[in-house]
Design a protein around this motif. Sequence first.
Motif, PDB file in Angstrom:
ATOM      1  N   ASP A 283       0.777  -1.169  -0.022  1.00  0.00           N
ATOM      2  CA  ASP A 283      -0.116   0.013   0.039  1.00  0.00           C
ATOM      3  C   ASP A 283       0.900   1.257   0.085  1.00  0.00           C
ATOM      4  O   ASP A 283       0.422   2.314  -0.624  1.00  0.00           O
ATOM      5  N   PHE A 284       2.205   1.297   0.642  1.00  0.00           N
ATOM      6  CA  PHE A 284       2.806   2.398   0.606  1.00  0.00           C
ATOM      7  C   PHE A 284       3.531   2.713  -0.501  1.00  0.00           C
ATOM      8  O   PHE A 284       3.675   3.943  -1.041  1.00  0.00           O
ATOM      9  N   GLU A 285       4.024   1.607  -1.151  1.00  0.00           N
ATOM     10  CA  GLU A 285       4.516   1.776  -2.430  1.00  0.00           C
ATOM     11  C   GLU A 285       3.597   2.245  -3.532  1.00  0.00           C
ATOM     12  O   GLU A 285       3.972   2.831  -4.529  1.00  0.00           O
ATOM     13  N   GLY A 286       2.292   1.838  -3.366  1.00  0.00           N
ATOM     14  CA  GLY A 286       1.338   2.387  -4.290  1.00  0.00           C
ATOM     15  C   GLY A 286       1.026   3.794  -3.896  1.00  0.00           C
ATOM     16  O   GLY A 286       0.550   4.540  -4.913  1.00  0.00           O
ATOM     17  N   ASN A 287       0.974   4.236  -2.622  1.00  0.00           N
ATOM     18  CA  ASN A 287       0.679   5.531  -2.182  1.00  0.00           C
ATOM     19  C   ASN A 287       1.581   6.083  -0.858  1.00  0.00           C
ATOM     20  O   ASN A 287       1.372   5.579   0.066  1.00  0.00           O
ATOM     21  N   ALA A 288       2.698   6.538  -1.258  1.00  0.00           N
ATOM     22  CA  ALA A 288       3.562   7.020  -0.164  1.00  0.00           C
ATOM     23  C   ALA A 288       3.066   8.338   0.501  1.00  0.00           C
ATOM     24  O   ALA A 288       3.540   8.989   0.910  1.00  0.00           O
ATOM     25  N   SER A 289       1.717   7.935   1.182  1.00  0.00           N
ATOM     26  CA  SER A 289       1.384   8.901   2.091  1.00  0.00           C
ATOM     27  C   SER A 289       2.025   8.658   3.523  1.00  0.00           C
ATOM     28  O   SER A 289       2.491   7.733   4.022  1.00  0.00           O
ATOM     29  N   ALA A 290       1.653   9.639   4.584  1.00  0.00           N
ATOM     30  CA  ALA A 290       2.217   9.581   5.789  1.00  0.00           C
ATOM     31  C   ALA A 290       1.406   8.605   6.551  1.00  0.00           C
ATOM     32  O   ALA A 290       2.041   7.858   7.371  1.00  0.00           O
ATOM     33  N   ARG A 291      -0.118   8.568   6.305  1.00  0.00           N
ATOM     34  CA  ARG A 291      -0.686   7.437   6.781  1.00  0.00           C
ATOM     35  C   ARG A 291      -0.157   6.129   6.512  1.00  0.00           C
ATOM     36  O   ARG A 291      -0.060   5.335   7.588  1.00  0.00           O
ATOM     37  N   ASN A 292       0.146   5.659   5.347  1.00  0.00           N
ATOM     38  CA  ASN A 292       0.666   4.371   4.962  1.00  0.00           C
ATOM     39  C   ASN A 292       1.913   4.347   5.542  1.00  0.00           C
ATOM     40  O   ASN A 292       2.449   3.023   6.099  1.00  0.00           O
ATOM     41  N   ARG A 293       2.804   5.177   5.564  1.00  0.00           N
ATOM     42  CA  ARG A 293       4.074   5.009   6.317  1.00  0.00           C
ATOM     43  C   ARG A 293       3.879   4.642   7.591  1.00  0.00           C
ATOM     44  O   ARG A 293       4.575   3.737   8.416  1.00  0.00           O
ATOM     45  N   MET A 294       3.014   5.384   8.384  1.00  0.00           N
ATOM     46  CA  MET A 294       2.671   4.963   9.785  1.00  0.00           C
ATOM     47  C   MET A 294       2.410   3.447   9.876  1.00  0.00           C
ATOM     48  O   MET A 294       2.518   2.841  10.987  1.00  0.00           O
TER      49      MET A 294
END
Length: 433
Positions: free
Chosen positions: A272-283
């Motif tokens: 998910d983070f690779e698809g959308n590098a958002s702060a929420r996904n990083r968390m």
Amino acid sequence: MEPLTTPNPDKFSKALGMSFKGSNTNGKIWIFVGEGMDFIVEDDSEQLLHGRFSCPWLPSHILLSVVYAKCSRGERVALWEKMREITQVVEGMPWLIGGDFNTILSLRDRTGSDTKRQAEMVDFAEAIEDCRLLDRGYDGAEYTWAKNGLMERLDRVLISETTSQLFDAVRVTNLPRIASDHGPLLVRSRLPSNHEGGRAFRFQNMWVRHGGFNELVREDWMAPTDAEGLFNLKLKFARIKGALKRWNKEVFGNIHANLKNCEENIAEAQADFEGNASARNRMEVNKRIAEYILLLKMEEDFWKQKAALQWLEEGDKNTRFYQSWVKQKRIRLRIHKIIDNGRELTDDTDIKESAVSFFQNLLGPDYPELDEPDLSLLQRIPPSEHLDDLPKPLDDDEVNLPFLISRPIVHPGRMVSRPYSIKLAGASSDQTL
């Protein structure tokens, strides 16, 4: 077999009532199997014959290596390297290796000589460690070879960790030496039964790392029991044991399954983070990784407790190390034989019954049954006029019947005491004697 003659399959097959399946290159190791069994040679060398063994009652085949080692340390190097080579092939498969290794593993394996053999022992120990083999011990004779007052344990059987999982028990018996200076080895194994009895409760150290553990214990312990003293303590222990068992099953779960699920959650979060590098996904990725690290520590606690180790080298976080200790301890501590009143018991059922009987007699001995008393031996009390009055209730005079209370009166500083002062209880102050 390790014969001193040229292989003669027909002759020895008839003598043994078994089928000849092959020999190694120099004819020192022969393989015979019983009816319905099979052995397929996969690796052949001067000191080791390796193959695949199968029989009808095994759920799968096992890998079997038979050893007849050379007498000198230098010549045995090829054997140790061959064992390491086979290890790469048998990874994850049940493997049993045994025979005459022509060296000892410790000083306890020898008597009758003070010759230094530390270097040979180190070579052998390193080969066993590299191959991740377990020495499950033995019963019977302490030494397998003897000559001119020198006795050594040169013959042994080693098993892989997977073998210890396949069989419920593996038992090696050193048989007496009869027609050779070597004693034969008898290897017996038993498949696990489907019946599982109740398991005793055991506190798991890994539980304390769970976030809800302290609150669960506090609430259950502080709840009243309407009892006092040691009985109150007993009720609290019984209640919290039940609560922990339910919590372990419903909340904590299986540590190994939790680890596997957490790995899948990390892979999903990273995708998910690779698809959308958002702060929420990083968390979310960091959260899953933290959970995984916590579970790894719990798993380490689990294996450390099962291995019953009191030490841990800093930086050694390989739980496989603890798994091998658990299996080694389980194999070595298994009871295969006991002596009960001069009788040798080898059957598991007999051993269990003997142990139960011993502790029953120790903690709760059986008292002999008493015969019914012979009442005719009792003499009849002679009649008396007072016996008839015994069942009657007390009257007022008997209730107020005075009794004597005496006390010596001693004056300080004097050695002579006054006569006893005697007063009738229940009487007036003037009625004294």
